[in-house]
Design a protein around this motif. Structure first.
Motif, short mmCIF file in Angstrom:
data_model
loop_
_atom_site.label_atom_id
_atom_site.label_comp_id
_atom_site.label_asym_id
_atom_site.label_seq_id
_atom_site.Cartn_x
_atom_site.Cartn_y
_atom_site.Cartn_z
N TYR A 114 6.91 -26.29 -41.06
CA TYR A 114 7.02 -26.68 -39.65
C TYR A 114 8.20 -26.05 -38.93
CZ TYR A 114 6.88 -29.48 -35.47
OH TYR A 114 6.85 -29.87 -34.17
N PRO A 115 9.44 -26.03 -39.49
CA PRO A 115 10.53 -25.42 -38.77
C PRO A 115 10.30 -23.95 -38.46
CG PRO A 115 11.39 -26.80 -40.50
CD PRO A 115 9.89 -26.72 -40.69
N ALA A 116 9.65 -23.23 -39.36
CA ALA A 116 9.38 -21.81 -39.12
C ALA A 116 8.39 -21.63 -37.97
CB ALA A 116 8.82 -21.16 -40.38
N PHE A 117 7.55 -22.63 -37.75
CA PHE A 117 6.52 -22.52 -36.72
C PHE A 117 7.04 -22.94 -35.35
CE2 PHE A 117 2.67 -24.07 -34.53
CZ PHE A 117 1.90 -22.93 -34.61
N ALA A 118 7.93 -23.94 -35.29
CA ALA A 118 8.28 -24.56 -34.02
C ALA A 118 9.68 -24.23 -33.53
CB ALA A 118 8.13 -26.07 -34.14
N GLN A 119 10.52 -23.68 -34.34
CA GLN A 119 11.91 -23.52 -34.01
C GLN A 119 12.19 -22.33 -33.11
OE1 GLN A 119 14.14 -23.08 -37.53
NE2 GLN A 119 15.77 -24.40 -36.85
N ALA A 120 13.20 -22.47 -32.23
CA ALA A 120 13.68 -21.33 -31.47
C ALA A 120 14.25 -20.32 -32.46
CB ALA A 120 14.75 -21.77 -30.48
N ARG A 121 13.93 -19.07 -32.29
CA ARG A 121 14.35 -18.03 -33.23
C ARG A 121 15.34 -17.08 -32.56
NH1 ARG A 121 13.56 -19.77 -37.95
NH2 ARG A 121 11.43 -20.27 -38.46
N PRO A 122 16.45 -16.77 -33.26
CA PRO A 122 17.40 -15.81 -32.70
C PRO A 122 16.92 -14.38 -32.91
CG PRO A 122 18.15 -16.60 -34.82
CD PRO A 122 16.90 -17.37 -34.50
N ASP A 123 17.44 -13.48 -32.08
CA ASP A 123 17.11 -12.06 -32.26
C ASP A 123 18.03 -11.47 -33.33
OD1 ASP A 123 19.59 -11.53 -31.07
OD2 ASP A 123 18.73 -10.80 -29.19
N SER A 124 18.02 -10.16 -33.50
CA SER A 124 18.79 -9.51 -34.57
C SER A 124 20.30 -9.66 -34.39
CB SER A 124 18.42 -8.03 -34.66
OG SER A 124 18.72 -7.38 -33.44
N ARG A 125 20.77 -9.96 -33.18
CA ARG A 125 22.20 -10.17 -32.92
C ARG A 125 22.58 -11.65 -33.04
NH1 ARG A 125 20.27 -7.19 -28.90
NH2 ARG A 125 20.49 -8.93 -27.47
N GLY A 126 21.58 -12.51 -33.32
CA GLY A 126 21.85 -13.95 -33.42
C GLY A 126 21.71 -14.68 -32.11
N ASP A 127 21.28 -13.99 -31.05
CA ASP A 127 21.13 -14.60 -29.73
C ASP A 127 19.80 -15.32 -29.60
OD1 ASP A 127 23.60 -13.75 -28.73
OD2 ASP A 127 22.76 -11.86 -27.97
N TYR A 128 19.84 -16.50 -28.99
CA TYR A 128 18.62 -17.26 -28.68
C TYR A 128 18.24 -17.00 -27.23
CZ TYR A 128 19.48 -20.21 -32.82
OH TYR A 128 19.67 -20.68 -34.08
N TYR A 129 17.06 -16.43 -27.01
CA TYR A 129 16.55 -16.26 -25.65
C TYR A 129 15.39 -17.21 -25.39
CZ TYR A 129 19.47 -12.17 -25.02
OH TYR A 129 20.55 -11.32 -24.90
N SER A 130 14.84 -17.79 -26.45
CA SER A 130 13.80 -18.81 -26.28
C SER A 130 14.47 -20.17 -26.42
CB SER A 130 12.70 -18.64 -27.33
OG SER A 130 13.23 -18.77 -28.63
N TRP A 131 14.01 -21.10 -25.66
CA TRP A 131 14.69 -22.39 -25.63
C TRP A 131 14.28 -23.31 -26.75
CZ3 TRP A 131 12.61 -25.29 -20.74
CH2 TRP A 131 11.23 -25.43 -20.84
#
Length: 148
Positions: free
Chosen positions: A21-38
């Motif tokens: 479930y966490p892999a499916f629903a969690q906001a994911r950071p990009d390669s720099r560790g930045d979250y652009y999805s809420w």
């Protein structure tokens, strides 16, 4: 058309069962560790000290409050939709509720060096992640070890 929609629903339902479930629903950071999805909930994942929460998205804004390591933060998304805003350099910041109010939010840097998305974790997993961060573990390591 109906069969395509039916297949899409079946695919989504299968993914929910087969993927953690966490892999499916969690906001994911990009390669720099930045979250652009809420995400809706976050945990302060700094190594030491406290996390500054500012009056706007950027270090040029004044510090309103500070959150200690392993604090849970709630997104102030109901104010204006997506709580992620970018500073002048294009770095993402997330709008946070604090002091029990959503009328005066503050902003923290939306990067894995500072916060981790808690969306999709159950209560036991959240408590485990919190304990591990308090011990000095990184958010990714704590999250990996705390998910069964």
């Amino acid at each position: 058309m109906f069969k395509v929609q039916q297949l899409s629903l079946l695919t989504a339902a299968t993914a929910m069962v087969l993927l953690p479930y966490p892999a499916f629903a969690q906001a994911r950071p990009d390669s720099r560790g930045d979250y652009y999805s809420w995400g809706g909930s976050w945990i302060v994942a700094i190594n030491s000290g406290s996390l500054n929460c500012r009056s706007g998205p950027g270090t040029n804004y004044r510090i309103i409050t500070r959150f200690p390591k392993a604090s849970y933060l709630a997104t102030a998304s109901e104010l204006e939709g997506n709580p992620i805003e970018q500073d002048r350099q294009g770095r993402p910041w997330v709008r946070i509720k604090w002091a029990g109010t959503s009328t005066y939010p503050c902003f923290v840097r939306a990067n894995m060096s500072f916060i981790g998305s808690m969306d999709g974790f159950d209560g036991n997993q959240s408590n485990c992640i919190n304990r591990e961060i308090r011990k000095g573990r990184s958010f990714p390591d704590a999250a990996f070890d705390c998910v069964d």
